[in-house]
Motif scaffolding. Structure first.
Motif, PDB file in Angstrom:
ATOM      1  N   VAL A  19       0.785  -1.294  -0.010  1.00  0.00           N
ATOM      2  CA  VAL A  19      -0.152  -0.171   0.108  1.00  0.00           C
ATOM      3  C   VAL A  19       0.883   1.439  -0.180  1.00  0.00           C
ATOM      4  O   VAL A  19       1.678   1.474   0.900  1.00  0.00           O
ATOM      5  N   PHE A  21       1.892   4.749   0.807  1.00  0.00           N
ATOM      6  CA  PHE A  21       1.409   5.647   1.782  1.00  0.00           C
ATOM      7  C   PHE A  21       1.379   7.008   1.328  1.00  0.00           C
ATOM      8  O   PHE A  21       0.478   8.090   1.892  1.00  0.00           O
ATOM      9  N   LYS A  23       0.541   8.165  -1.035  1.00  0.00           N
ATOM     10  CA  LYS A  23      -0.803   8.564  -2.090  1.00  0.00           C
ATOM     11  C   LYS A  23      -1.835   9.289  -1.232  1.00  0.00           C
ATOM     12  O   LYS A  23      -2.612   9.920  -2.004  1.00  0.00           O
ATOM     13  N   LYS A  24      -1.978   9.304   0.247  1.00  0.00           N
ATOM     14  CA  LYS A  24      -2.791  10.045   0.871  1.00  0.00           C
ATOM     15  C   LYS A  24      -2.613  11.571   0.610  1.00  0.00           C
ATOM     16  O   LYS A  24      -3.743  12.215   0.627  1.00  0.00           O
ATOM     17  N   ALA A  27      -3.789  12.336  -2.882  1.00  0.00           N
ATOM     18  CA  ALA A  27      -5.533  12.473  -2.910  1.00  0.00           C
ATOM     19  C   ALA A  27      -5.833  13.854  -2.229  1.00  0.00           C
ATOM     20  O   ALA A  27      -7.099  13.905  -2.640  1.00  0.00           O
ATOM     21  N   ALA A  74      -5.910   8.855  -6.897  1.00  0.00           N
ATOM     22  CA  ALA A  74      -5.657   8.652  -5.710  1.00  0.00           C
ATOM     23  C   ALA A  74      -6.734   8.821  -4.711  1.00  0.00           C
ATOM     24  O   ALA A  74      -6.918   8.225  -3.790  1.00  0.00           O
ATOM     25  N   ASP A  77      -8.977   5.867  -4.736  1.00  0.00           N
ATOM     26  CA  ASP A  77      -8.230   4.897  -4.026  1.00  0.00           C
ATOM     27  C   ASP A  77      -8.353   5.109  -2.556  1.00  0.00           C
ATOM     28  O   ASP A  77      -8.864   3.953  -1.904  1.00  0.00           O
ATOM     29  N   GLU A  78      -7.915   6.122  -2.129  1.00  0.00           N
ATOM     30  CA  GLU A  78      -7.776   6.458  -0.780  1.00  0.00           C
ATOM     31  C   GLU A  78      -9.465   6.656  -0.006  1.00  0.00           C
ATOM     32  O   GLU A  78      -9.286   6.307   1.218  1.00  0.00           O
ATOM     33  N   PHE A  79     -10.126   7.302  -0.666  1.00  0.00           N
ATOM     34  CA  PHE A  79     -11.284   7.607   0.009  1.00  0.00           C
ATOM     35  C   PHE A  79     -12.491   7.021  -0.394  1.00  0.00           C
ATOM     36  O   PHE A  79     -13.519   6.481   0.471  1.00  0.00           O
ATOM     37  N   LYS A  82     -13.611   3.277   0.354  1.00  0.00           N
ATOM     38  CA  LYS A  82     -13.894   2.899   1.625  1.00  0.00           C
ATOM     39  C   LYS A  82     -15.452   3.013   1.616  1.00  0.00           C
ATOM     40  O   LYS A  82     -16.004   2.286   2.464  1.00  0.00           O
TER      41      LYS A  82
END
Ligand code: SF4
Ligand code: SF4
Length: 225
Positions: A19, A21, A23-24, A27, A74, A77-79, A82
């Protein structure tokens, strides 16, 4: 077809380890730009950095930008992942017709924006910000209803980058090692039938070079060029 339990455990462990990190941070660029663009429309011109980066990098490694540097990708992917129902993307969205439609929509909106701006940078920026809001809302809707990267399948810049670079450093698949378990295809965020590429090169306009398939393959059948 036979995949041992320890092979599966190995592949899931590798998937978790990879993963990215950082990318947060990328994003957060998307919400920052579209919100700041409401007050300072010229901020919307940042979109051209992404468009240029995506196309330039595609000459070297296909749609690598989409996976690694695209703020919208991003963000999804990140938000959005979920909240995603993770359903299959409808065939009509994956079709060539859909890609052409969104490409012409993008060209039309850009042309209209140029005409309406009357040469004023601020007005041009306003049009870009509006376009960013429209496409972001569509991307969020698609990402929640289907797979998080649904928008990336129809994204006009992704299509251009994919057409330019689909055969630039594509992944290789060793058909002799492959046991057709389809873990690669089931985990591909772009819903590519990875193991169907029998010519040993995964040349797809949609491949964003995320290497998820490389990491989940329990037989190490997929590798970088
Ligand atoms: S290439 Fe895909 S189908 Fe073949 S063994 Fe690897 S994960 Fe399974
Ligand atoms: S999982 Fe593999 S085939 Fe799918 S987008 Fe990522 S690199 Fe490409």
């Amino acid at each position: 077809m036979e995949v041992l339990q320890k092979d599966l455990q190995k592949s899931f462990r590798r998937q978790e380890e990879k993963v990215p990190f950082f990318k947060k941070v990328i994003a957060l660029v998307l919400p920052a730009v579209i919100v700041a663009g409401l007050f300072y429309p010229v901020v919307g011109l940042f979109a051209f950095v992404c468009m240029t980066g995506a196309v330039i990098l595609s000459f070297y490694k296909g749609r690598y930008w989409c996976y690694k540097f695209c703020p919208r990708g991003a963000f999804l992917d990140e938000f959005i992942s979920k909240f995603s129902f993770q359903r299959s993307v409808p065939q009509v969205l994956k079709s060539g017709f859909s890609k052409v439609f969104w490409l012409f929509f993008f060209i039309f909106m850009m042309g209209l924006n140029v005409l309406r701006s009357g040469g004023q940078l601020n007005r041009f920026g306003k049009g870009i910000v509006l376009l960013l809001w429209i496409t972001t809302l569509l991307a969020i809707t698609g990402g929640i209803l289907f797979k998080p990267r649904t928008w990336c399948i129809v994204c006009p810049m992704g299509t251009i980058s994919g057409l330019v670079g689909k055969n630039k450093k594509p992944l290789k698949i060793d058909v002799n090692r492959c046991v057709e378990c389809r873990l690669c295809s089931r985990n591909c965020p772009m819903e590519i039938e990875v193991c169907s590429f029998k010519e040993e090169r995964v040349e797809s306009v949609n491949c964003i070079r995320c290497e998820t398939c490389v990491n989940v393959c329990p037989k190490d059948a997929i590798a970088n060029s």
